[in-house]
Design a protein around this motif. Structure first.
Motif, PDB file in Angstrom:
ATOM      1  N   SER A 255      -1.678   2.336   8.477  1.00  0.00           N
ATOM      2  CA  SER A 255      -0.265   2.291   8.858  1.00  0.00           C
ATOM      3  C   SER A 255       0.651   2.333   7.637  1.00  0.00           C
ATOM      4  O   SER A 255       1.757   2.885   7.695  1.00  0.00           O
ATOM      5  CB  SER A 255       0.028   1.030   9.680  1.00  0.00           C
ATOM      6  N   GLU A 256       0.212   1.762   6.513  1.00  0.00           N
ATOM      7  CA  GLU A 256       1.025   1.792   5.300  1.00  0.00           C
ATOM      8  C   GLU A 256       1.134   3.221   4.752  1.00  0.00           C
ATOM      9  O   GLU A 256       2.192   3.619   4.259  1.00  0.00           O
ATOM     10  CB  GLU A 256       0.428   0.876   4.230  1.00  0.00           C
ATOM     11  N   PHE A 257       0.062   3.993   4.850  1.00  0.00           N
ATOM     12  CA  PHE A 257       0.121   5.377   4.394  1.00  0.00           C
ATOM     13  C   PHE A 257       0.993   6.222   5.319  1.00  0.00           C
ATOM     14  O   PHE A 257       1.643   7.169   4.874  1.00  0.00           O
ATOM     15  CB  PHE A 257      -1.283   5.969   4.310  1.00  0.00           C
ATOM     16  N   ASP A 258       1.001   5.870   6.595  1.00  0.00           N
ATOM     17  CA  ASP A 258       1.856   6.590   7.530  1.00  0.00           C
ATOM     18  C   ASP A 258       3.324   6.251   7.319  1.00  0.00           C
ATOM     19  O   ASP A 258       4.200   7.055   7.602  1.00  0.00           O
ATOM     20  CB  ASP A 258       1.460   6.258   8.972  1.00  0.00           C
ATOM     21  N   ALA A 259       3.595   5.030   6.814  1.00  0.00           N
ATOM     22  CA  ALA A 259       4.976   4.585   6.643  1.00  0.00           C
ATOM     23  C   ALA A 259       5.526   4.913   5.255  1.00  0.00           C
ATOM     24  O   ALA A 259       6.732   4.873   5.047  1.00  0.00           O
ATOM     25  CB  ALA A 259       5.077   3.071   6.881  1.00  0.00           C
ATOM     26  N   ARG A 260       4.655   5.239   4.303  1.00  0.00           N
ATOM     27  CA  ARG A 260       5.088   5.494   2.930  1.00  0.00           C
ATOM     28  C   ARG A 260       4.735   6.914   2.524  1.00  0.00           C
ATOM     29  O   ARG A 260       3.827   7.521   3.084  1.00  0.00           O
ATOM     30  CB  ARG A 260       4.426   4.505   1.954  1.00  0.00           C
TER      31      ARG A 260
ATOM     32  N   ASP B 177       5.367   8.518  -3.742  1.00  0.00           N
ATOM     33  CA  ASP B 177       5.919   7.237  -4.175  1.00  0.00           C
ATOM     34  C   ASP B 177       4.808   6.291  -4.616  1.00  0.00           C
ATOM     35  O   ASP B 177       4.934   5.584  -5.614  1.00  0.00           O
ATOM     36  CB  ASP B 177       6.726   6.608  -3.035  1.00  0.00           C
ATOM     37  N   LEU B 178       3.698   6.276  -3.880  1.00  0.00           N
ATOM     38  CA  LEU B 178       2.564   5.440  -4.264  1.00  0.00           C
ATOM     39  C   LEU B 178       1.964   5.917  -5.586  1.00  0.00           C
ATOM     40  O   LEU B 178       1.593   5.108  -6.441  1.00  0.00           O
ATOM     41  CB  LEU B 178       1.502   5.457  -3.167  1.00  0.00           C
ATOM     42  N   VAL B 179       1.881   7.230  -5.765  1.00  0.00           N
ATOM     43  CA  VAL B 179       1.362   7.779  -7.019  1.00  0.00           C
ATOM     44  C   VAL B 179       2.276   7.394  -8.182  1.00  0.00           C
ATOM     45  O   VAL B 179       1.809   7.062  -9.279  1.00  0.00           O
ATOM     46  CB  VAL B 179       1.229   9.313  -6.921  1.00  0.00           C
TER      47      VAL B 179
ATOM     48  N   VAL C  59      12.562   7.824  -8.994  1.00  0.00           N
ATOM     49  CA  VAL C  59      11.428   8.555  -9.565  1.00  0.00           C
ATOM     50  C   VAL C  59      10.304   8.672  -8.531  1.00  0.00           C
ATOM     51  O   VAL C  59       9.632   9.709  -8.428  1.00  0.00           O
ATOM     52  CB  VAL C  59      10.924   7.853 -10.846  1.00  0.00           C
ATOM     53  N   GLY C  60      10.097   7.611  -7.747  1.00  0.00           N
ATOM     54  CA  GLY C  60       9.093   7.663  -6.682  1.00  0.00           C
ATOM     55  C   GLY C  60       9.443   8.709  -5.641  1.00  0.00           C
ATOM     56  O   GLY C  60       8.579   9.456  -5.155  1.00  0.00           O
TER      57      GLY C  60
ATOM     58  N   LEU D 190       7.769  -3.874 -12.115  1.00  0.00           N
ATOM     59  CA  LEU D 190       6.800  -4.838 -11.601  1.00  0.00           C
ATOM     60  C   LEU D 190       7.110  -5.206 -10.162  1.00  0.00           C
ATOM     61  O   LEU D 190       6.201  -5.476  -9.374  1.00  0.00           O
ATOM     62  CB  LEU D 190       6.791  -6.089 -12.479  1.00  0.00           C
ATOM     63  N   GLY D 191       8.404  -5.216  -9.816  1.00  0.00           N
ATOM     64  CA  GLY D 191       8.760  -5.500  -8.423  1.00  0.00           C
ATOM     65  C   GLY D 191       8.139  -4.494  -7.479  1.00  0.00           C
ATOM     66  O   GLY D 191       7.631  -4.853  -6.407  1.00  0.00           O
ATOM     67  N   ARG D 192       8.144  -3.220  -7.862  1.00  0.00           N
ATOM     68  CA  ARG D 192       7.536  -2.186  -7.022  1.00  0.00           C
ATOM     69  C   ARG D 192       6.010  -2.298  -7.024  1.00  0.00           C
ATOM     70  O   ARG D 192       5.364  -2.055  -6.008  1.00  0.00           O
ATOM     71  CB  ARG D 192       7.968  -0.806  -7.516  1.00  0.00           C
TER      72      ARG D 192
END
Length: 636
Positions: A125-130, A134-136, A211-212, A326-328
């Protein structure tokens, strides 16, 4: 057992939705990354103390040299001591710099290792929502900013603090009045820098978010480059990604403007301090309050005082930027993994195949309802809005569907679905697009859990079975049949790492991929290209099926497994599946009814509901929707 209600799922979706102002981190959250290397940091701290001592001695020795010259006395070993302390201080500084650079690199590696492990264990579900880009970006760009924390003044804070305190004490001893005037100047600059640091931190967080988004835009455009080129949308994609780059640039300029204020503040503080010392100090020398040697010593201590302050100002800027990143990072690290709260191992709940009676269905759905989490729905709505925006910019009218109703993202995907898959049987799921067929396989694999109702595997609720044990029972072939970059062997051994070359070649020939082996001298070590671009769509599909067959699971889940095949290869594929399906349970999703007419059971779905079950002949008589589908495909 009780089932989770929709409300908590919705709350979880809202909680996981990214904060529009950006996630925030505290310095306390940074400490665990540093404490992993505490031994090295202790060595750095000791070196800082030694270096600080060697540095503080130098002004005192210079003062002694000046005094002896004024008095006409022999310098003795003072010059050699001064040279020695300069050399020692430089050597310590160089080695300390090496340790900090190495430790900074280690902190980045450690954070990336943790982040990669967490990302790859996140719920689907996290991959579907993000967005993937951005994760990379968090793994690449955000983690790099942690490097500056160690390399720009934070880790040698002990030495700087000692130099600062030592210089203040020495200056207090030499001339308290001059020191008081300097502290007024420096104190004002410190207040200004602290006020600016908050703005830097906020802007830095926003920059990392931009940037994400930029990385996501590039990933989308590059990943679909053939579609983009074929649609003549290259320039529009360039404009879209450039707009994201422009937004990141604008935030970067804001950071540069705020950071630029820190530099002149430090410079002004140093200049004013130096002018104050020279002006007031010169007057006090003339008045006989202090000597020239004391004034020179005081000036040298002033420079020693300013240097740690300048380093501290730089550290404040870099640490605030790092805390934004770091927050991200922490946002992802704080997310629960897919395995959090997982079921107990299969052996402890009696789901071993040998212990289950043949009368117990291999898979059973009991009044299952499912609705995607709010965060996933929001992400899909956002993606749809972006697609509509691109069409509007291109002055292209959205394509009208073939009469199918427009899907409603917020509605329940499954509405009270119940059916059973007998052990060793072939069961097919059919129905129009959007009926919920692929969602059913996702729930069986526990990519999601049902909103209500229960799914049983060998008579046990899937939520009571550990995901690793559950998935070991299934060979799952997705609708898009994704192919991993690498070789044919890499793809085949994804679920069967111990498989031999002979086994790999055997299953390839079973799915009619022998020609792929023969057209490249590397055989199963032949590369497939990014996303399997060196294979045709049908070959990628057959490769995915071969991967599932190689694992030899008791249950095969096939989602549109023959959709990309021509008539000849489809028939050969059916023969291959017939061969491997003996003694196994098979659950197949198909739009081509010709591939499933001989199934033991066919389940017909429409808008998330089961509208008919039976064999092909029974459904043609009893279920209007199935009869209509069969008529369109010339099967009745």
């Amino acid at each position: 057992m009780s089932t989770p209600s929709p409300a908590p799922a919705a709350r979880r979706g809202r909680r996981n939705r990214p904060d529009p102002d950006g996630p925030r981190a505290t310095f306390r959250q940074l400490l665990p990354f540093l404490f992993e290397h505490k031994k090295v940091l202790v060595v750095v701290a000791v070196l800082s103390v030694l270096g600080a001592g060697a540095t503080l001695v130098q002004p005192l020795l210079v003062g002694q040299v000046i005094s002896r010259v004024q008095e006409g006395l022999d310098l003795g070993i003072l010059i050699w001591l001064l040279i020695g302390f300069v050399v020692v201080s430089s050597v310590i500084s160089g080695y300390q710099h090496y340790l900090l650079q190495r430790t900074g690199t280690a902190v980045v590696y450690s954070s990336r290792r943790k982040l990669i492990a967490r990302i790859l264990h996140l719920p689907v579900s996290e991959f579907d929502a993000r967005r993937t880009g951005d994760l990379v970006s968090r793994v690449g760009t955000d983690t790099t900013l942690l490097y500056a924390v160690l390399t720009q003044g934070l880790a040698d804070a002990v030495g700087n603090a000692l130099i600062l305190v030592g210089a203040l004490l020495a200056m207090l001893f030499i001339d308290p009045l001059l020191l008081g005037l300097i502290l007024l100047v420096i104190g004002g600059s410190v207040v200004v820098v602290v006020l600016l640091s908050g703005r830097i931190r906020t802007a830095s967080t926003q920059q990392q978010i931009k940037v994400g988004e930029l990385a996501s835009g590039v990933e989308r455009a590059v990943g679909s480059i053939r579609t983009v080129r074929a649609a003549g949308a290259t320039d529009r994609e360039v404009a879209s990604v450039t707009r994201m780059a422009s937004e990141a640039y604008d935030v970067g300029v804001r950071i540069a403007k705020v950071s630029a204020l820190v530099v002149p503040v430090a410079g002004i503080a140093m200049q004013l301090s130096l002018l104050t010392v020279l002006g007031v100090g010169g007057f006090r020398v003339a008045a006989g309050a202090i000597s020239i040697a004391q004034l020179v010593t005081f000036v040298m201590f002033l420079f020693l005082l300013i240097a740690p302050l300048a380093t501290t100002f730089g550290a404040i800027t870099s640490v605030n930027q790092a805390l934004g990143a770091l927050g991200r990072i922490q946002e992802v690290l704080d997310l629960p993994t897919e395995d959090a709260g997982d079921g107990v191992p299969r052996e402890r709940v009696g789901t071993d195949a040998v212990a289950v009676a043949d009368t117990v269905p291999a898979i059973a759905f009991r009044d299952v309802r499912f609705r995607y989490p709010d965060a996933v729905i929001a992400a899909r709505e956002k993606a749809a809005a972006e697609a509509r925006s691109l069409l509007e910019e291109a002055h292209v009218e959205p394509r009208v569907s073939d009469g199918a109703p427009e899907p409603e993202p917020a509605r329940e995907v499954l509405r009270g679905v119940s059916f059973a898959v007998p052990r060793g049987a072939r069961v097919a799921l059919v129905g129009p697009s959007g009926a919920g067929k692929s969602t059913i396989l996702s729930l069986i694999e526990r990519f999601y859990d049902p909103t209500d109702g229960s799914i049983l595997v060998d008579g046990v609720d899937v939520r009571d079975i550990a995901r690793t044990d559950l998935r070991a029972r299934f060979g799952y072939v997705e609708q898009d049949a994704p192919t991993l970059a690498g070789t044919i062997a890499d793809n085949l051994r994804l679920a069967s790492p111990e498989a031999s070359d002979a086994d790999c070649e055997r299953v390839l020939r079973e799915v009619n991929l022998g020609d792929v082996l023969e057209r490249n001298e590397l055989g199963i070590d032949a590369p497939v290209g990014e996303d399997g671009v060196m294979l045709s769509g049908g070959e990628r599909q057959r490769l995915a099926i071969a991967r599932a067959i190689l694992a030899a699971p008791p249950v095969l889940l096939l989602d549109e497994s023959t959709s990309s095949l021509d008539g000849v290869n489809e028939q050969r594929m059916r023969e291959a599946i017939d061969a491997v399906a003996r003694g196994r349970t098979l659950l197949v999703i198909a739009h081509r009814l010709s591939t499933v007419v001989d199934s033991d059971l066919i389940v017909v779905l429409e808008r998330g509901r089961v509208v008919g079950t039976g064999t092909h002949a029974e459904l043609v008589e009893s279920t209007p929707l199935y009869r209509e589908l069969a008529r369109h495909q010339l099967l009745v």
